[in-house]
Design an enzyme around this catalytic site. Structure first.
Site, PDB file in Angstrom:
ATOM      1  N   SER A   1      73.681  45.092   9.800  1.00 50.27           N
ATOM      2  CA  SER A   1      74.715  44.925   8.776  1.00 50.27           C
ATOM      3  C   SER A   1      74.988  43.450   8.507  1.00 50.27           C
ATOM      4  O   SER A   1      74.859  42.611   9.409  1.00 50.27           O
ATOM      5  CB  SER A   1      76.006  45.598   9.264  1.00 50.27           C
TER       6      SER A   1
ATOM      7  N   TYR B   1      82.703  46.635  15.028  1.00 46.23           N
ATOM      8  CA  TYR B   1      81.557  47.160  14.280  1.00 46.23           C
ATOM      9  C   TYR B   1      80.451  46.114  14.209  1.00 46.23           C
ATOM     10  O   TYR B   1      79.284  46.390  14.498  1.00 46.23           O
ATOM     11  CB  TYR B   1      81.998  47.570  12.872  1.00 46.23           C
TER      12      TYR B   1
END
Length: 346
Positions: free
Chosen positions: A143, A168
């Site tokens: 990501s 995350y």
């Protein structure tokens, strides 16, 4: 780099009922001869399950060689049984607990799926390396959030990424480190893809563009953080999928330390301000008759875990695959608005 044909292969796609996963399965089933797709997904209720079921029914209706298994990658027995039964030669790991803000309030879900789940995938790959059917390529989702509070733009895969601003982001960076170690130790060819703000039809309802649309339809004000002074490298889902399919077909060359390992950015290489994004979205929704006028905006301070901007340097992707994302916001959000109108009328 070694070329891999996708024809006549068994490919495991985890997160197959997810946004990107379902689009990838569809693309492979429609464009690759004699491909067998094994889709694995736990169908969590993190967001509306009916949307996941809609994506799965789309795949099953293609009448191609698609096998769906409901299961969680954090369950080692499930992962091992899938590898043992189907012997996939290419793995695309898209299963993950997504969302930056949710990681602040529900950290355990991220440890289970993104850390333990990915470890199980790596271990299953390792177990094949001495067999007659070794895994030929592991492609996995990272990501843009790994760049955290980096000030230098555009973000390059050469940049240091040691300052995550959310759990995350930390789990995604750990995936890259795990993959590098396994690539070096066991010669598992692995490629990580740092996705930049993916959007499009059938997307995740927790994403900003989808939440904005739902609120605009209800006539509620939309919340815009950092007073609207934020930039995102919005990337249309079809571009992401084209990038994944390209990457699947070439295993990475070995790094200096002997690991067949690589990480790429996949982004539009063209950040847009949040206010501009909202304006284009509203225009697309008005054009489709979903709303009649622009909505009210509530300008709020920056949220914990958010970053000021994302901006992908895709030089390496372009160099190695002759491709970079290019779908404009007008085109991409226009397609989203068309889908939204049809789906919610139905």
């Amino acid at each position: 780099m070694t070329k891999l044909a996708l024809e006549n292969r068994t490919i495991l796609v985890t997160g197959a009922a997810g946004f990107i996963g379902s689009y990838l399965c569809k693309k492979l089933l429609e464009s690759v001869d004699n491909v067998k797709i094994i889709g694995l997904d736990s169908i969590t209720d993190y967001y509306d399950v009916s949307l996941k079921e809609e994506r799965l029914s789309m795949l099953k209706n293609l009448n191609k060689d698609f096998t769906f298994i409901k299961g969680d990658i954090s369950d080692k027995k499930t992962v091992d049984s899938v590898f043992g039964k189907y012997k996939p030669s290419i793995i695309v790991n898209l299963a993950a607990q997504a969302g930056v803000r949710y990681s602040i309030t529900n950290p355990e879900a991220y440890i289970q799926s993104n850390m333990i789940g990915f470890y199980n995938i790596l271990e299953a790959c390792r177990s094949t390396m001495e067999s007659d059917n070794p895994v030929e390529h592991l492609v996995y989702a990272s990501s843009s959030s790994v760049y955290g509070s980096n000030k230098k733009v555009p973000y390059s895969t050469e940049d240091k990424v040691d300052n995550p601003v959310s759990l995350y982001a930390a789990t995604k960076k750990s995936n890259e480190l795990f993959a590098h170690a396994y690539s070096k130790l066991y010669k598992i060819p692995s490629t990580g893809l740092r996705f930049f703000t993916v959007y499009g039809p059938m997307g995740r309802p927790d994403m900003a563009y989808f939440k904005f649309t739902n609120k605009l339809v209800k006539g509620e004000p939309i919340q815009i953080y950092n007073m609207g002074d934020m930039y995102r490298d919005f990337t249309y889902v079809d571009d992401i999928v084209t990038g994944i399919v390209n990457v699947m077909q070439k295993t990475p060359a070995e790094t200096e330390d002997g690991a067949p390992y690589k990480v790429y950015n996949i982004g539009n290489n063209k950040p847009s301000s949040l206010m501009n994004f909202v304006e284009i979205l509203e225009n697309c929704l008005i054009k489709e008759g979903i709303i009649s006028e622009p909505g009210k905006k509530e300008l709020l301070p920056m949220q914990p875990g958010d970053v000021y901007q994302t901006y992908a340097d895709v030089t390496e992707l372009e160099r190695d695959f002759g491709f970079k994302p290019s779908t404009s916001l007008e085109e991409g959000l226009g397609k989203f608005a068309e889908w939204y109108k049809t789906y919610y009328k139905k």
